[in-house]
Design a protein around this motif. Structure first.
Motif, mmCIF file in Angstrom:
data_model
loop_
_atom_site.group_PDB
_atom_site.id
_atom_site.type_symbol
_atom_site.label_atom_id
_atom_site.label_comp_id
_atom_site.label_asym_id
_atom_site.label_seq_id
_atom_site.Cartn_x
_atom_site.Cartn_y
_atom_site.Cartn_z
ATOM 1 N N ARG A 605 98.356 69.803 27.911
ATOM 2 C CA ARG A 605 98.409 69.775 26.442
ATOM 3 C C ARG A 605 97.279 68.920 25.867
ATOM 4 N NH1 ARG A 605 101.535 73.018 29.155
ATOM 5 N NH2 ARG A 605 103.789 72.798 28.815
ATOM 6 N N VAL A 606 97.019 67.759 26.478
ATOM 7 C CA VAL A 606 95.926 66.914 25.995
ATOM 8 C C VAL A 606 94.596 67.634 26.187
ATOM 9 C CG1 VAL A 606 94.722 64.710 26.295
ATOM 10 C CG2 VAL A 606 97.221 64.788 26.402
ATOM 11 N N ASP A 607 94.437 68.315 27.311
ATOM 12 C CA ASP A 607 93.228 69.105 27.531
ATOM 13 C C ASP A 607 93.083 70.145 26.426
ATOM 14 O OD1 ASP A 607 91.396 68.859 29.960
ATOM 15 O OD2 ASP A 607 91.452 71.034 29.730
ATOM 16 N N GLY A 608 94.193 70.771 26.050
ATOM 17 C CA GLY A 608 94.147 71.764 24.979
ATOM 18 C C GLY A 608 93.715 71.172 23.654
ATOM 19 N N LEU A 609 94.155 69.953 23.368
ATOM 20 C CA LEU A 609 93.705 69.297 22.136
ATOM 21 C C LEU A 609 92.206 69.003 22.188
ATOM 22 C CD1 LEU A 609 96.695 66.852 21.543
ATOM 23 C CD2 LEU A 609 96.065 68.823 20.127
ATOM 24 N N ALA A 610 91.687 68.726 23.390
ATOM 25 C CA ALA A 610 90.242 68.540 23.539
ATOM 26 C C ALA A 610 89.508 69.840 23.209
ATOM 27 C CB ALA A 610 89.912 68.075 24.951
ATOM 28 N N TRP A 611 90.085 70.989 23.605
ATOM 29 C CA TRP A 611 89.453 72.271 23.281
ATOM 30 C C TRP A 611 89.344 72.427 21.768
ATOM 31 C CZ3 TRP A 611 93.432 75.726 26.297
ATOM 32 C CH2 TRP A 611 93.462 75.325 27.641
ATOM 33 N N ALA A 612 90.432 72.063 21.061
ATOM 34 C CA ALA A 612 90.431 72.217 19.601
ATOM 35 C C ALA A 612 89.330 71.373 18.970
ATOM 36 C CB ALA A 612 91.800 71.832 19.032
ATOM 37 N N SER A 613 89.178 70.131 19.431
ATOM 38 C CA SER A 613 88.122 69.272 18.879
ATOM 39 C C SER A 613 86.740 69.835 19.197
ATOM 40 C CB SER A 613 88.256 67.853 19.437
ATOM 41 O OG SER A 613 89.423 67.243 18.950
ATOM 42 N N ALA A 614 86.590 70.394 20.397
ATOM 43 C CA ALA A 614 85.306 71.005 20.747
ATOM 44 C C ALA A 614 85.021 72.207 19.860
ATOM 45 C CB ALA A 614 85.313 71.415 22.220
ATOM 46 N N ARG A 615 86.033 73.008 19.585
ATOM 47 C CA ARG A 615 85.844 74.161 18.693
ATOM 48 C C ARG A 615 85.439 73.721 17.296
ATOM 49 N NH1 ARG A 615 84.822 78.805 21.298
ATOM 50 N NH2 ARG A 615 86.594 79.702 22.399
ATOM 51 N N ARG A 616 85.930 72.559 16.870
ATOM 52 C CA ARG A 616 85.561 72.022 15.551
ATOM 53 C C ARG A 616 84.208 71.304 15.595
ATOM 54 N NH1 ARG A 616 90.062 72.232 12.355
ATOM 55 N NH2 ARG A 616 92.104 72.168 13.387
ATOM 56 N N GLU A 617 83.648 71.199 16.799
ATOM 57 C CA GLU A 617 82.403 70.470 17.047
ATOM 58 C C GLU A 617 82.535 68.989 16.731
ATOM 59 O OE1 GLU A 617 79.056 72.428 15.293
ATOM 60 O OE2 GLU A 617 79.429 74.296 16.381
ATOM 61 N N ASP A 618 83.759 68.486 16.865
ATOM 62 C CA ASP A 618 83.985 67.042 16.799
ATOM 63 C C ASP A 618 83.835 66.541 18.235
ATOM 64 O OD1 ASP A 618 84.805 64.458 16.517
ATOM 65 O OD2 ASP A 618 86.676 64.905 15.447
ATOM 66 N N TRP A 619 82.590 66.440 18.672
ATOM 67 C CA TRP A 619 82.295 66.215 20.085
ATOM 68 C C TRP A 619 82.780 64.869 20.619
ATOM 69 C CZ3 TRP A 619 81.567 70.809 21.680
ATOM 70 C CH2 TRP A 619 80.813 71.740 20.947
ATOM 71 N N PRO A 620 82.613 63.750 19.870
ATOM 72 C CA PRO A 620 83.108 62.474 20.411
ATOM 73 C C PRO A 620 84.629 62.493 20.659
ATOM 74 C CG PRO A 620 81.558 62.074 18.627
ATOM 75 C CD PRO A 620 81.836 63.545 18.618
ATOM 76 N N ARG A 621 85.374 63.068 19.703
ATOM 77 C CA ARG A 621 86.833 63.128 19.899
ATOM 78 C C ARG A 621 87.178 64.046 21.072
ATOM 79 N NH1 ARG A 621 91.592 65.809 18.093
ATOM 80 N NH2 ARG A 621 93.314 64.325 17.857
ATOM 81 N N ALA A 622 86.455 65.146 21.198
ATOM 82 C CA ALA A 622 86.702 66.050 22.326
ATOM 83 C C ALA A 622 86.491 65.324 23.651
ATOM 84 C CB ALA A 622 85.791 67.269 22.230
ATOM 85 N N ALA A 623 85.402 64.556 23.744
ATOM 86 C CA ALA A 623 85.117 63.832 24.992
ATOM 87 C C ALA A 623 86.214 62.807 25.289
ATOM 88 C CB ALA A 623 83.762 63.147 24.896
ATOM 89 N N ARG A 624 86.682 62.103 24.240
ATOM 90 C CA ARG A 624 87.758 61.125 24.457
ATOM 91 C C ARG A 624 89.037 61.817 24.949
ATOM 92 N NH1 ARG A 624 85.465 58.884 19.717
ATOM 93 N NH2 ARG A 624 87.024 59.900 18.390
#
Length: 767
Positions: A605-624
């Motif tokens: 689930r946390v990995d999935g939330l990282a996908w969402a941030s990457a799709r939004r191009e919120d790259w720092p949050r995606a990496a965290r």
């Protein structure tokens, strides 16, 4: 990380200060220390005391793997993986998973009760020490492991007084006497060592050679016998053993005489229950005792007789009362269990009792299977986990006879979700393969078992193995197994990104629906929805997942509802749907998973939330978020290489490319240090500026757990809050109690609050 099965001492601990110091010294010099000595000498308690006192020397924790309950040597590594909280979902064996987890950790591993599995334990320890350079092992065994570099410390019985020590003051200088007096006072609070009984107690302790278990069993008789009467009976028993069992070492004869003396004081019904309950590998509840002790016909024991006998055996210290997750349970010390097993074999009924034991666990799994889908899932997971050692023992016994092995096919094919939740897909696959190897070609259930084994193989990305098993299953031509075959085919096709995943999943859903097997529909329905989204039909995928959620909500089942929400999140985020809807679904799924011990699902689930941030191009949050997910994968020894590997790889690489290696690693590291609960909740209040985060002499993690204990949280709630295994929380609490020399949680809470009140430490914080 700390894991394992350490328990807070239920009784006082006498002596061993010199032994403790010597063990600690050896642990500072050698990477393998083995405590040896006869059964009942106190090796386990000594190892536990030392392990609780050296945590500062092992920053990655202490892991305690108790092997007394294990009957099958092939399960030693799997048991260690369980104690470490590791899942075997990656494409590697349990040994590979354990090695990967321990390779770069400085930990102390305690392997307790190795003697009956000494070859398997020695092989494992040798590999661990070779490949994990900072690992230290403390083993207990009746014999050495004979591994290179091993330091062996024989543990002697407690010191006994000379015959000349006839006064109470002289006698109490010796640990064996102090132990007898302590245990006798627990049974009979009015008992005191006096000038009148001192000589009898001294003589008794000398007869027992200071063997702690023998002393404790003798002291348990003080309610009905005086020390002098106990000594007289012991003398008679020893005389019989001296003439009839000369091959036994003297200390073994002493313990044997004590056990036989305890047995003779039991009623006929108590003796029967003692012997029958020796079949259990681990702790058991009253219903299990009733099942194995019941006998057909008018002479059979009824439930009330078993209850009275169990009560009597607890009173005589033959059974120890254990607080279980779902019910009060009882366990038997290994020496007493071995005695009971001998009596069963001598009476020629050992196999009959073993069959009753196996049949009890067949019924238990059947009940769990019937109630798994719904609000009682957590109850059944806890209950089966409590009895996992006995499930293994029942499976092992059934495999000894091809006619009985067919039962293994049914046992291992039933509640497959239980094994998956334990991260034991390799284990269930092994039980199935072993049963398939010895059962007849026309045995019922073979095709379904092959399909289940194929599903487990696919979970490990062993697609060739899965396809081979599917071919074997198809060749049987069992109509009952068809939907299970379709389910496994669909999962293999989904992972391999091959055609026909959708068609096979839809067929499995259709047949299970026609049979009224709602729970069996759900995972194929998840596969069908994801495969539908792969083909560009988002509306169709949403419809399937909405139906899956409806079924789960109607049954009040959160586990499969979390799977449905994860499916919706995957469809919306990865396949170009509504990002807001997808992210909310992932958060809702994570909220469900963080309420329980399912670290693996939380990682997805946390990995999935990282996908969402990457799709939004919120790259720092995606990496965290990718960093937080990586910590969760690591905690359970898994990798995101099943079902979501494509989304994970693509969006992780996109995040790294966007940030560059340096910024990505910095943000990823921040995420690794983050508690996943913080993703869903506002940041916790910081610790007061006037108090340190650490409460000396506790470590930072122990301080954190002590503060949570002070807020009133249970071990399970602490485990959920910190996203650790409940066993880990229990072992941390054990270390806290040992370090502070406290007896219970209430005293820990008082200690924490006093620290806060005096300004020497932070308060317990919000609950």
């Amino acid at each position: 990380m700390t894991a394992g099965g350490a328990r807070r001492d239920l009784t006082s601990y006498v002596g061993r200060a010199e032994d403790e110091g010597e063990v600690r010294r050896l642990l500072g010099e050698a990477r393998l220390v083995t405590l040896t000595g006869p059964g009942g000498v106190g090796k386990t308690r000594l190892a536990g005391r030392v392990a609780g006192s050296v945590t500062r020397a092992f920053p990655d924790g202490v892991a305690v793997a108790g092997l007394a309950e294990l009957r099958d040597g092939t399960m030693v590594t799997r048991t260690l993986a369980d104690c470490l909280g590791l899942h075997d979902t990656a494409a590697r064996t349990a040994r590979d998973t354990v090695l990967a987890h321990l390779r770069e950790r400085r930990m102390l591993l305690v392997l307790d009760n190795c003697e009956h599995l000494v070859t398997h334990c020695a092989e494992l320890v040798e590999v661990l020490l070779q490949r994990c350079p900072d690992l230290v092992v403390l083993a207990t065994s009746r014999c050495s492991l004979r591994v290179a570099g091993e330091r062996v410390l024989p543990i002697a019985p407690l010191a006994v007084p000379p015959e000349s020590a006839l006064t109470a003051g002289d006698a109490l200088v010796y640990d064996a006497v102090r132990l007898f007096v302590d245990r006798a006072a627990e049974v009979l609070p009015s008992f005191r060592l006096t000038e009148d009984n001192a000589a009898a107690v001294v003589g008794l302790c000398r007869q027992l050679d200071g063997l702690p278990l023998a002393v404790e069993l003798a002291a348990a008789r003080i309610r009905v016998l005086s020390p002098g009467q106990i000594a007289e009976r012991m003398s008679a028993s020893l005389a019989v053993l001296t003439t009839g069992a000369r091959s036994l070492p003297e200390r073994h004869r002493s313990l044997r005489a004590t056990i036989e003396g305890s047995h003779s004081l039991c009623t006929d019904v108590e003796r029967t229950v003692w012997e029958c309950c020796s079949v259990f590998a681990g702790a058991f509840d009253l219903s299990a005792a009733e099942d194995v002790c019941a006998a057909p016909g008018p002479a059979g024991l009824d439930g009330l007789a078993v209850l009275d006998a169990v009560d009597g055996l607890v009173d005589k210290s033959v059974l120890l009362r254990v607080e279980g997750v779902t019910a009060v349970r009882f366990r038997m010390l290994e020496a007493l269990r071995e005695f009971g097993q001998e009596r069963l074999a001598g009476a020629g009924i050992a196999e009959a009792i073993a069959r009753r034991h196996r049949d009890h666990h067949v019924r238990l799994l059947g009940q769990a299977d019937a109630e798994w889908f719904g609000p009682r899932r957590d109850h059944w997971f806890a209950r089966l986990s409590d009895q996992h050692a006995d499930l293994r023992a029942a499976l092992s016994w059934s495999l000894r006879d091809p006619d009985e092995a067919v039962v293994v096919l049914r046992m291992a094919s039933g509640v497959i979700e239980y094994w998956m939740a334990r991260g034991a897909a390799w284990e269930i696959r092994e039980w199935l393969d072993r049963a398939l190897a010895v059962t007849a070609e026309d045995a019922p259930g073979r095709a379904r078992a092959q399909a289940r084994a194929a599903l487990c193989a696919a979970l490990h990305a062993d697609l060739d193995g899965a396809r081979h098993r599917l071919k074997l299953a198809e060749s049987i031509g069992d109509e009952d197994a068809v939907p299970h075959l379709c389910h496994a085919r669909a999962f293999v096709a989904l992972i391999a990104v091959e055609p026909h995943a959708l068609e096979n999943a839809a067929e499995a859903v259709r047949i299970f629906d026609a049979r009224g097997a709602v729970r069996s529909r759900l995972h194929p329905m998840f596969i069908q929805a994801v495969a539908t989204a792969y083909r560009g039909d988002l509306a169709g995928a949403r419809h399937l997942l909405a139906e899956m959620r409806r079924l789960c909500e109607s049954a009040r089942d959160d586990s499969y509802r979390s799977m449905a929400l994860f499916g919706l999140g995957t469809v919306e985020i990865f396949f170009g749907g509504d990002l807001d809807v997808g992210e909310r679904a992932m958060r809702d799924a994570l909220e469900i998973d963080l309420r329980g011990p399912d670290v693996l699902s939380a990682a997805y689930r946390v990995d999935g939330l990282a996908w969402a941030s990457a799709r939004r191009e919120d790259w720092p949050r995606a990496a965290r978020l990718f960093g937080t997910a990586a910590t969760l994968w690591d905690r359970c020894g898994a990798e995101p290489d099943i079902a979501v590997s494509l989304a994970h790889r693509q969006l992780l690489q996109a995040t790294r490319d966007a940030l560059g290696d340096t910024r990505f690693e910095e943000a990823f590291g921040e995420g690794q240090a983050r508690n996943p609960h913080d993703i869903l909740a506002p940041p916790a209040s910081p610790a007061p500026a006037d108090g340190p985060a650490v409460l000396p002499p506790l470590t930072q993690r122990e301080s954190e757990i002590a503060r949570l204990v002070a807020t009133g949280l249970s071990n399970r709630e602490i485990a959920v809050r910190l996203v650790i295994a409940q066993r880990t929380a229990e072992t941390h609490l054990q270390h806290i109690l040992n370090k502070l020399d406290l007896a219970n949680r209430t005293q820990v809470a008082i200690w924490v609050n006093e620290k806060h009140a005096t300004g020497t430490g932070p308060g317990p914080g919000p609950a």
